[in-house]
Design an enzyme around this catalytic site. Structure first.
Site, PDB file in Angstrom:
ATOM      1  N   ARG A 105       0.858  -1.186   0.000  1.00 14.18           N
ATOM      2  CA  ARG A 105       0.000   0.000   0.000  1.00 14.18           C
ATOM      3  C   ARG A 105       0.890   1.231   0.000  1.00 14.18           C
ATOM      4  O   ARG A 105       1.756   1.392   0.858  1.00 14.18           O
ATOM      5  CB  ARG A 105      -0.885  -0.006   1.239  1.00 14.18           C
ATOM      6  CG  ARG A 105      -1.606   1.295   1.465  1.00 14.18           C
ATOM      7  CD  ARG A 105      -1.961   1.481   2.936  1.00 14.18           C
ATOM      8  NE  ARG A 105      -2.048   2.893   3.225  1.00 14.18           N
ATOM      9  CZ  ARG A 105      -1.972   3.419   4.428  1.00 14.18           C
ATOM     10  NH1 ARG A 105      -1.801   2.652   5.487  1.00 14.18           N
ATOM     11  NH2 ARG A 105      -2.042   4.710   4.592  1.00 14.18           N
ATOM     12  N   HIS A 149      -2.481  10.894   1.488  1.00  7.25           N
ATOM     13  CA  HIS A 149      -1.771  10.645   2.748  1.00  7.25           C
ATOM     14  C   HIS A 149      -1.062  11.951   3.120  1.00  7.25           C
ATOM     15  O   HIS A 149       0.164  12.025   3.157  1.00  7.25           O
ATOM     16  CB  HIS A 149      -0.804   9.474   2.593  1.00  7.25           C
ATOM     17  CG  HIS A 149      -0.384   8.841   3.889  1.00  7.25           C
ATOM     18  ND1 HIS A 149      -0.517   7.497   4.152  1.00  7.25           N
ATOM     19  CD2 HIS A 149       0.181   9.372   5.014  1.00  7.25           C
ATOM     20  CE1 HIS A 149      -0.051   7.221   5.355  1.00  7.25           C
ATOM     21  NE2 HIS A 149       0.386   8.351   5.907  1.00  7.25           N
ATOM     22  N   GLU A 194      -6.169   8.232   7.521  1.00  5.84           N
ATOM     23  CA  GLU A 194      -6.277   8.863   8.837  1.00  5.84           C
ATOM     24  C   GLU A 194      -6.767  10.305   8.768  1.00  5.84           C
ATOM     25  O   GLU A 194      -6.072  11.226   9.205  1.00  5.84           O
ATOM     26  CB  GLU A 194      -4.940   8.812   9.580  1.00  5.84           C
ATOM     27  CG  GLU A 194      -4.484   7.404   9.877  1.00  5.84           C
ATOM     28  CD  GLU A 194      -3.274   7.339  10.814  1.00  5.84           C
ATOM     29  OE1 GLU A 194      -2.713   8.392  11.158  1.00  5.84           O
ATOM     30  OE2 GLU A 194      -2.893   6.221  11.177  1.00  5.84           O
ATOM     31  N   ASN A 317      -5.947   1.555  10.805  1.00  2.00           N
ATOM     32  CA  ASN A 317      -4.592   1.749  11.321  1.00  2.00           C
ATOM     33  C   ASN A 317      -4.689   1.724  12.834  1.00  2.00           C
ATOM     34  O   ASN A 317      -5.536   2.409  13.416  1.00  2.00           O
ATOM     35  CB  ASN A 317      -4.021   3.120  10.922  1.00  2.00           C
ATOM     36  CG  ASN A 317      -3.749   3.223   9.435  1.00  2.00           C
ATOM     37  OD1 ASN A 317      -3.896   2.257   8.699  1.00  2.00           O
ATOM     38  ND2 ASN A 317      -3.331   4.404   9.000  1.00  2.00           N
ATOM     39  N   TYR A 319      -2.111   1.387  16.452  1.00  3.66           N
ATOM     40  CA  TYR A 319      -0.809   1.197  17.095  1.00  3.66           C
ATOM     41  C   TYR A 319      -0.935   0.961  18.593  1.00  3.66           C
ATOM     42  O   TYR A 319      -0.166   0.215  19.172  1.00  3.66           O
ATOM     43  CB  TYR A 319       0.093   2.429  16.861  1.00  3.66           C
ATOM     44  CG  TYR A 319       0.487   2.607  15.418  1.00  3.66           C
ATOM     45  CD1 TYR A 319       1.677   2.076  14.936  1.00  3.66           C
ATOM     46  CD2 TYR A 319      -0.326   3.299  14.530  1.00  3.66           C
ATOM     47  CE1 TYR A 319       2.049   2.216  13.609  1.00  3.66           C
ATOM     48  CE2 TYR A 319       0.032   3.448  13.193  1.00  3.66           C
ATOM     49  CZ  TYR A 319       1.216   2.904  12.736  1.00  3.66           C
ATOM     50  OH  TYR A 319       1.570   3.045  11.426  1.00  3.66           O
ATOM     51  N   GLU A 375      -2.138  -0.421   8.750  1.00  2.98           N
ATOM     52  CA  GLU A 375      -0.920   0.036   9.433  1.00  2.98           C
ATOM     53  C   GLU A 375      -0.901  -0.552  10.826  1.00  2.98           C
ATOM     54  O   GLU A 375      -1.880  -0.435  11.569  1.00  2.98           O
ATOM     55  CB  GLU A 375      -0.870   1.567   9.589  1.00  2.98           C
ATOM     56  CG  GLU A 375      -0.451   2.317   8.365  1.00  2.98           C
ATOM     57  CD  GLU A 375      -0.287   3.820   8.631  1.00  2.98           C
ATOM     58  OE1 GLU A 375       0.065   4.216   9.762  1.00  2.98           O
ATOM     59  OE2 GLU A 375      -0.545   4.586   7.687  1.00  2.98           O
TER      60      GLU A 375
HETATM   61  C1  FCB Z   1       0.343   6.929  11.145  1.00  2.32           C
HETATM   62  C2  FCB Z   1       0.539   7.565   9.778  1.00  2.32           C
HETATM   63  C3  FCB Z   1       1.814   7.123   9.093  1.00  2.32           C
HETATM   64  C4  FCB Z   1       2.965   7.004  10.063  1.00  2.32           C
HETATM   65  C5  FCB Z   1       2.577   6.155  11.240  1.00  2.32           C
HETATM   66  C6  FCB Z   1       3.700   5.939  12.234  1.00  2.32           C
HETATM   67  O1  FCB Z   1      -0.451   7.748  11.936  1.00  2.32           O
HETATM   68  O2  FCB Z   1      -0.534   7.227   8.932  1.00  2.32           O
HETATM   69  O3  FCB Z   1       2.076   8.025   8.057  1.00  2.32           O
HETATM   70  O4  FCB Z   1       3.387   8.247  10.420  1.00  2.32           O
HETATM   71  O5  FCB Z   1       1.501   6.748  11.907  1.00  2.32           O
END
Ligand code: FCB
Length: 485
Positions: A105, A149, A194, A317, A319, A375
């Site tokens: 991607r 992006h 995002e 996405n 984390y 992500e």
């Molecule tokens: C996300 C973004 C990506 C990168 C990661 C670590 O929020 O989409 O571009 O910065 O974090």
């Protein structure tokens, strides 16, 4: 066509309100998008890796302008060279092929193909993505395109950017150019990456390009991005046969950073912007209750129907969860400190795989769409050892824990169809510049030498193992009877 009436539920103890009893339509083309197998991939974005910022007719983006403002980006870093992927894409594709990924991607740089954001297209820029796509296909890697992006053409920004309602038309024209040019070879398109981050950080809090902190600017931007999403979906649907479309949202549980009532209220407010400002209008044709009033002045008849176009999947996405505290900023909320017993990555993000599992299950319950994790990954303080290798056990442990959490969510019914690691390469991490390394592949930014890290080998072995012993498809949990009508 299946119509579901959805029950509104709390999330991780926090009630995230939208108008009750909203109807949700499932696109008939979902069936066409079903994948025979789970997809393993990696993700990048144009500004973060391409470089060649002034080559071959590329126009400036808001991030070029932002990097030039003193004090905005750590160490004064810029995207001028980044990973020089514009010239080294063949080497980068070879790295992906060696890793054995199914899909890649990336995003198109709007100002590379339309240097002024609209009007005359740049043939060199268009030809670059032709070469990239053709080389990916030749390597057996499925290209996934994200239209946006975060690198808005500076020329569009000077016309008001996301604050100007006309941006929806300019974005539609840009989407049409991409669809006509690459739609013969690309099936997967995402509209935005995002949107909550680039609107909140760029227009509300002033932490990212274009560096504005203004409540009206934030709310205008939110609505115009939603509108642009809807019109782009129409353009892509009309132009690309069998297109498989979606948007990429990050969703994170937002926990109060302390037991105080103020932090609890702040966490709820923050979650409205972070988790709901885009998915709710895009899927349920409504703004979450507390945002609805703020957006009202910019809403015109028909907008919500234009925004809520059926899509084929939900791009996630994720984390970490957030720990939110009250603040005097214009949304009254900001990031707090996680509890002491929660481990954190090099960039300070909490490591809580269970929150990923719950997010996937929550997504499945709320949106009833196939989910692609587009992500997930971690920054680490990676350094070459004496043998010239990178040992990154922390990243491997993170990926192991998060992929296990995903498998648990799938076993519990979440319809997850793919998982993409952020990121293929160390790259330009926005306001942190090059100080945060997220890659499976180390980049020496002085020489542009690439060195696959131990985690790249781990991911490659993991993918190979999943090929012989695939993740069982989710049972696609039947709808709760109170949800289905
Ligand atoms: C996300 C973004 C990506 C990168 C990661 C670590 O929020 O989409 O571009 O910065 O974090």
């Amino acid at each position: 066509m299946l119509i579901l009436v959805r029950r509104q539920e709390g999330y991780a103890g926090i009630v995230l309100p939208c108008i009750a009893g909203v109807t949700k339509k499932i696109s008939p083309s979902i069936a066409a998008a079903r994948e025979p197998g789970f997809l393993w991939g990696v993700s990048t974005s144009s500004f973060q890796i391409e470089g060649a910022a002034r080559s071959d007719g590329r126009g400036d983006s808001i991030w070029d302008a932002y990097c030039r403002q003193q004090g905005r980006v750590k160490n004064g870093d810029t995207g001028d060279t980044a990973c020089d992927h514009y010239h080294r894409y063949s080497e980068d594709i070879a790295l992906m092929r060696d890793m054995g990924v199914d899909a890649y991607r990336f995003s198109i740089s709007w100002p590379r193909i339309l240097p002024r954001g609209r009007g005359a297209a740049n043939d060199h820029g268009l030809a670059f993505y032709d070469r990239l796509i053709d080389a990916l296909l030749e390597a057996g890697i499925e290209p996934w395109i994200c239209l946006y992006h975060w690198d808005l053409p500076q020329a569009i920004h000077e016309l008001g950017g996301w604050q100007n309602r006309d941006v929806a038309g300019w974005f539609a024209d840009y989407a049409a150019l991409v669809a006509h040019r690459y739609g013969d070879r690309i099936k997967r398109f995402a509209t935005f990456n995002e949107p909550c981050v680039f609107t909140l950080f760029g227009y509300g809090l002033g932490w990212n390009a274009p560096g504005i902190a203004d409540k009206a600017a934030l709310h205008r931007a939110i609505h115009h991005v939603n509108l642009s999403h809807g019109v782009a979906i129409d353009v892509l649907r009309a132009t690309v046969p069998h297109a498989s479309l979606g948007a990429i949202h990050n969703r994170q549980p937002c926990f109060p950073a302390s037991p105080s009532a103020d932090d609890a209220a702040a966490a709820q407010r923050f979650a409205e912007y972070w988790n709901n400002a885009f998915p709710h209008p895009q899927h349920f044709a409504c703004y979450p209750q507390h945002l609805a009033e703020a957006i009202e002045p910019y809403l015109r008849p028909g907008d919500l129907a234009q925004i809520a176009r059926p899509v084929d999947w939900f791009g996630l996405n994720h984390y970490s969860p957030h720990y939110i505290k009250a603040d005097s900023n214009l949304i009254g909320a900001t990031f707090g400190v996680p509890p002491d017993d929660v481990p954190r990555t090099a960039i300070g993000w909490p490591i809580v795989p269970g929150a990923f599992r719950e997010t996937l299950l929550d997504l499945h319950r709320r949106f009833r769409l196939p989910i692609y994790v587009l992500e997930n990954g971690t920054a680490a303080d990676d350094k070459l050892d004496e043998a010239g290798r990178i040992q990154d056990p922390g990243r491997i442990a993170y990926l192991q824990a998060y992929t296990s959490a995903m498998q648990e969510a799938i076993a519990a019914g979440a319809d997850v169809r793919g998982y993409f690691v952020w990121s293929l390469l160390d790259n330009f991490e926005w306001a942190s510049g090059y100080s945060q390394r997220f890659g499976l592949v180390y980049v020496d930014f002085d020489t542009q030498r690439r060195v696959p890290k131990a985690s790249a080998r781990w991911y490659s072995d993991y993918i190979a193992a999943r090929r012989t012993s695939p993740i069982p498809a989710s049972g696609r949990a039947p709808l709760n009877e109170t949800e289905a009508r």
